[in-house]
Motif scaffolding. Structure first.
Motif, PDB file in Angstrom:
ATOM      1  N   LEU A 149     -10.345   0.932  -6.018  1.00 16.94           N
ATOM      2  CA  LEU A 149      -9.398   1.819  -5.333  1.00 16.94           C
ATOM      3  C   LEU A 149      -7.962   1.277  -5.407  1.00 16.94           C
ATOM      4  CD1 LEU A 149     -11.401   2.812  -2.098  1.00 16.94           C
ATOM      5  CD2 LEU A 149     -11.308   3.982  -4.317  1.00 16.94           C
ATOM      6  N   ASP A 150      -7.077   2.043  -6.059  1.00 14.86           N
ATOM      7  CA  ASP A 150      -5.680   1.625  -6.164  1.00 14.86           C
ATOM      8  C   ASP A 150      -4.962   1.648  -4.820  1.00 14.86           C
ATOM      9  OD1 ASP A 150      -5.634   0.987  -8.795  1.00 14.86           O
ATOM     10  OD2 ASP A 150      -4.758   2.883  -9.476  1.00 14.86           O
ATOM     11  N   ASN A 151      -5.481   2.424  -3.874  1.00 16.19           N
ATOM     12  CA  ASN A 151      -4.841   2.496  -2.551  1.00 16.19           C
ATOM     13  C   ASN A 151      -5.363   1.426  -1.591  1.00 16.19           C
ATOM     14  OD1 ASN A 151      -7.332   3.754  -2.552  1.00 16.19           O
ATOM     15  ND2 ASN A 151      -6.781   5.205  -0.939  1.00 16.19           N
ATOM     16  N   VAL A 152      -6.130   0.489  -2.122  1.00 15.34           N
ATOM     17  CA  VAL A 152      -6.580  -0.656  -1.317  1.00 15.34           C
ATOM     18  C   VAL A 152      -6.062  -1.930  -1.975  1.00 15.34           C
ATOM     19  CG1 VAL A 152      -8.565  -1.951  -0.455  1.00 15.34           C
ATOM     20  CG2 VAL A 152      -8.635   0.562  -0.535  1.00 15.34           C
ATOM     21  N   VAL A 153      -5.322  -2.713  -1.191  1.00 17.49           N
ATOM     22  CA  VAL A 153      -4.783  -3.981  -1.683  1.00 17.49           C
ATOM     23  C   VAL A 153      -5.475  -5.106  -0.925  1.00 17.49           C
ATOM     24  CG1 VAL A 153      -2.707  -5.385  -1.958  1.00 17.49           C
ATOM     25  CG2 VAL A 153      -2.575  -2.894  -2.176  1.00 17.49           C
ATOM     26  N   MET A 154      -6.042  -6.042  -1.665  1.00 15.78           N
ATOM     27  CA  MET A 154      -6.831  -7.099  -1.036  1.00 15.78           C
ATOM     28  C   MET A 154      -6.283  -8.468  -1.401  1.00 15.78           C
ATOM     29  SD  MET A 154     -10.706  -5.640  -1.436  1.00 15.78           S
ATOM     30  CE  MET A 154     -10.740  -5.220  -3.168  1.00 15.78           C
ATOM     31  N   SER A 155      -6.171  -9.328  -0.395  1.00 14.90           N
ATOM     32  CA  SER A 155      -5.817 -10.721  -0.672  1.00 14.90           C
ATOM     33  C   SER A 155      -6.932 -11.604  -0.119  1.00 14.90           C
ATOM     34  CB  SER A 155      -4.447 -11.073  -0.078  1.00 14.90           C
ATOM     35  OG  SER A 155      -4.390 -10.754   1.292  1.00 14.90           O
ATOM     36  N   PRO A 156      -7.133 -12.757  -0.715  1.00 14.57           N
ATOM     37  CA  PRO A 156      -8.318 -13.576  -0.408  1.00 14.57           C
ATOM     38  C   PRO A 156      -8.141 -14.472   0.818  1.00 14.57           C
ATOM     39  CG  PRO A 156      -7.151 -14.511  -2.265  1.00 14.57           C
ATOM     40  CD  PRO A 156      -6.372 -13.299  -1.868  1.00 14.57           C
ATOM     41  N   LYS A 185       2.379 -13.745  -3.591  1.00 14.04           N
ATOM     42  CA  LYS A 185       1.416 -13.498  -4.685  1.00 14.04           C
ATOM     43  C   LYS A 185       0.457 -12.354  -4.372  1.00 14.04           C
ATOM     44  CE  LYS A 185       1.297 -18.522  -5.645  1.00 14.04           C
ATOM     45  NZ  LYS A 185       2.224 -18.705  -6.753  1.00 14.04           N
ATOM     46  N   ILE A 186       0.957 -11.281  -3.795  1.00 10.29           N
ATOM     47  CA  ILE A 186       0.062 -10.211  -3.340  1.00 10.29           C
ATOM     48  C   ILE A 186      -0.566  -9.465  -4.515  1.00 10.29           C
ATOM     49  CG2 ILE A 186      -0.069  -8.019  -2.085  1.00 10.29           C
ATOM     50  CD1 ILE A 186       1.869  -9.166  -0.053  1.00 10.29           C
ATOM     51  N   SER A 187       0.237  -8.989  -5.452  1.00 12.73           N
ATOM     52  CA  SER A 187      -0.336  -8.264  -6.596  1.00 12.73           C
ATOM     53  C   SER A 187      -1.305  -9.147  -7.360  1.00 12.73           C
ATOM     54  CB  SER A 187       0.765  -7.798  -7.558  1.00 12.73           C
ATOM     55  OG  SER A 187       1.491  -6.747  -7.013  1.00 12.73           O
ATOM     56  N   ALA A 188      -0.908 -10.387  -7.571  1.00 14.63           N
ATOM     57  CA  ALA A 188      -1.741 -11.290  -8.373  1.00 14.63           C
ATOM     58  C   ALA A 188      -3.045 -11.609  -7.652  1.00 14.63           C
ATOM     59  CB  ALA A 188      -0.967 -12.564  -8.691  1.00 14.63           C
ATOM     60  N   SER A 189      -2.986 -11.838  -6.331  1.00 14.76           N
ATOM     61  CA  SER A 189      -4.220 -12.184  -5.623  1.00 14.76           C
ATOM     62  C   SER A 189      -5.094 -10.946  -5.421  1.00 14.76           C
ATOM     63  CB  SER A 189      -3.926 -12.895  -4.303  1.00 14.76           C
ATOM     64  OG  SER A 189      -3.373 -12.030  -3.358  1.00 14.76           O
ATOM     65  N   ASN A 190      -4.467  -9.772  -5.342  1.00 12.71           N
ATOM     66  CA  ASN A 190      -5.231  -8.523  -5.293  1.00 12.71           C
ATOM     67  C   ASN A 190      -6.061  -8.368  -6.564  1.00 12.71           C
ATOM     68  OD1 ASN A 190      -5.910  -5.749  -4.457  1.00 12.71           O
ATOM     69  ND2 ASN A 190      -4.433  -5.091  -6.007  1.00 12.71           N
ATOM     70  N   ARG A 191      -5.422  -8.639  -7.694  1.00 14.59           N
ATOM     71  CA  ARG A 191      -6.138  -8.547  -8.963  1.00 14.59           C
ATOM     72  C   ARG A 191      -7.285  -9.582  -9.003  1.00 14.59           C
ATOM     73  NH1 ARG A 191      -1.769  -8.368 -11.972  1.00 14.59           N
ATOM     74  NH2 ARG A 191      -1.770 -10.584 -12.384  1.00 14.59           N
ATOM     75  N   TYR A 192      -6.977 -10.773  -8.495  1.00 17.75           N
ATOM     76  CA  TYR A 192      -7.965 -11.863  -8.450  1.00 17.75           C
ATOM     77  C   TYR A 192      -9.206 -11.448  -7.651  1.00 17.75           C
ATOM     78  CZ  TYR A 192      -9.358 -16.814  -7.626  1.00 17.75           C
ATOM     79  OH  TYR A 192     -10.004 -18.021  -7.559  1.00 17.75           O
ATOM     80  N   VAL A 210       0.841  -1.208   0.000  1.00 12.43           N
ATOM     81  CA  VAL A 210       0.000   0.000   0.000  1.00 12.43           C
ATOM     82  C   VAL A 210       0.873   1.253   0.000  1.00 12.43           C
ATOM     83  CG1 VAL A 210      -1.725   1.325   1.273  1.00 12.43           C
ATOM     84  CG2 VAL A 210      -1.919  -1.167   1.130  1.00 12.43           C
ATOM     85  N   LEU A 211       1.865   1.308   0.911  1.00 16.31           N
ATOM     86  CA  LEU A 211       2.676   2.528   1.026  1.00 16.31           C
ATOM     87  C   LEU A 211       3.500   2.770  -0.236  1.00 16.31           C
ATOM     88  CD1 LEU A 211       3.996   2.368   4.721  1.00 16.31           C
ATOM     89  CD2 LEU A 211       2.228   3.873   3.794  1.00 16.31           C
ATOM     90  N   ARG A 212       4.057   1.703  -0.796  1.00 15.02           N
ATOM     91  CA  ARG A 212       4.932   1.876  -1.965  1.00 15.02           C
ATOM     92  C   ARG A 212       4.201   1.612  -3.288  1.00 15.02           C
ATOM     93  NH1 ARG A 212      10.304   2.249  -0.975  1.00 15.02           N
ATOM     94  NH2 ARG A 212      10.224   3.026  -3.121  1.00 15.02           N
ATOM     95  N   LYS A 213       2.893   1.385  -3.211  1.00 12.03           N
ATOM     96  CA  LYS A 213       2.038   1.270  -4.410  1.00 12.03           C
ATOM     97  C   LYS A 213       2.509   0.157  -5.343  1.00 12.03           C
ATOM     98  CE  LYS A 213       1.428   6.349  -4.423  1.00 12.03           C
ATOM     99  NZ  LYS A 213       0.149   6.542  -3.737  1.00 12.03           N
TER     100      LYS A 213
END
Lengths: 304, 304
Positions: free
Chosen positions: A260-267, B130-137, A127-130
């Protein structure tokens, strides 16, 4: 594995619901020559009917996070003396009822803590380093056509507020110290031997560490955050971003956050590395083998 | 800032090309009451003509990474006694020629090291977990429709090989130690006082730390890796993934990598946080003010 005839004589371990680590790359991970599984989830009977018909003599069971073991389930299992979980937390168990029935519990211990802490730090850096957002920017070809990506924020010197300084929180703190962050925490009471500043309430901690430039990371449970309010804060810029592994209504996540690009989500995968699932499989099998051999459990849960 | 009349009397600092940090949010960051800038990039004259016509008496210049200062440029600047860079490295300068001419150099010192190290660790966690990839998922709605995302890899216990254990490499090592990784390194010679295992060659280091499950992170320069060969290794699964901030032909990045979920790319922004750019602006201004006041420079570069 023994022959089918020998298998028949092995003690049974009840599984109500298949735990995530049960199979990796198509291979069963929990096998042992010392016990066999009684799989309720493979039966066409309704679960309670299955338990009544098949599980009365079962002495041990394996409980994953999604498999609730409440008083109603336990009444079908009069011989049960051990529950082994694939989880560190024990929210799925009726602990007082287990205690009343003299059922011992072995949990996943510390197997997942490092991975969850890693995930928390990874989400924060992202999030901080985008990182996710700029990765998408490069992969969509915008670097060449649109130029530099907006500036990120530095980790060094950031104030980190940790809600709950248990095994995971402490490992998050240790990692972020190495990045030059300053750590503070809130928990029911100050931890002995911990020098980080302690705040009595989450509100006091947030007042010191959050704000318009602040970022929320949640790797605990969706329910620990008022998700609607967090979404509002993110939409209205009252906080700067979020890294979220858990949500109130999984596998659904709030639609408003998707853009939102400033929100990173993992499942909800903070615990899920191949290595940690192999570790927990070894630990579960080790606990069950120890139980059936009358040896000390590897990770017995002790009530406070 | 003084009045325009007073400005005329201030010593001039030559800038050939606008450094990235010169303006943040529309505000000039390098202003000082003690000097004014002579901006070659604002002139319609060709650079060398501008230097010949306007810069003969200039005693100090500001050099960003993209502004080459070679013998040809220096011959137009007979009075030059100081070059201040916005970079830590000095690849853009003809150092022997500067030395011959008695030109002092002040660089960005350690301003960027922490951010670059953070970026390296962030890219590594992102690839392994896999943060970027799972975020996209999640953001594409696949969590609900397709279920769990593939397992990531654990950081703890991983072998890390660092090529070049300078300020940045050392800070990467310190961070990854906190994740429970084991560190080894290669450099021209073993560093005194460093206990990490040292390997004489990059090949020996790679043999210990890379391989089919290995990940490459590059935050140095695109040219330090044979990019074609790396792309081939990634396409053919000879290594497991990559986190790349730099490329051979920026702002272009290899097209073959755009589709790979196990490759995370950022647009050469490892040094670019708002905080580090503000820091470097302060350092540059401080060096220039010190020079014009005949005081010691804040970050003078000393040749070995």
């Amino acid at each position: 594995m023994g022959s089918p005839a020998a298998d028949e004589d092995l003690p049974q371990v009840l599984i109500i619901r298949n735990p995530p680590a049960f199979t990796i790359d198509g291979e069963e991970q929990f096998t042992s020559p010392k016990f066999r599984f009684l799989k309720a989830f493979e039966s066409t009977l309704p679960p309670h009917d299955f338990l009544a018909a098949r599980a009365r003599s079962v002495r041990a069971m394996l409980a994953s996070g999604g498999a609730v073991v409440d008083a109603r389930v336990l009444q079908f299992l009069p011989e049960l003396r051990l529950i082994v979980t694939t989880t560190a937390g024990l929210n799925q168990l009726d602990l007082p009822e287990c205690r009343r029935r003299g059922i011992r519990i072995a949990n996943a211990g510390d197997v997942y803590s490092a991975d969850v802490a890693d995930c928390a730090v990874g989400l924060l850096i992202d999030v901080l380093r985008k990182i996710s957002a700029s990765n998408r920017y490069v992969k969509q070809g915008f670097w060449a056509s649109k130029g530099d990506y907006p500036l990120g924020s530095k980790l060094r010197g950031k104030r980190i507020g940790i809600v709950g300084l248990g095994r995971i929180g402490y490992q998050v703190a240790k990692r972020l110290e190495a990045f030059g962050c300053s750590i503070a925490y809130n928990s029911r009471k100050a931890k002995p031997g911990v020098s980080y500043p302690f705040y009595q309430t989450v509100q006091e901690l947030a007042a010191k560490t959050l704000g318009k430039d602040g970022v929320i990371v949640n790797i605990a449970r969706g329910g620990v955050i008022d998700e609607k309010e967090m979404v509002r804060c993110l939409m209205e810029g009252e906080i700067a971003g979020a890294g979220l592994d858990v949500f109130e209504n999984e596998p659904d996540a709030p639609k408003e956050l998707m853009e939102l690009d400033n929100v990173v989500m993992s499942p909800h995968c903070a615990v899920f590395t191949r290595e940690s699932l192999l570790d927990v499989a070894r630990l579960v099998v080790g606990n069950l083998e120890a139980f059936f051999s009358n040896e000390p459990l590897l990770s017995e849960y002790e009530d406070d």
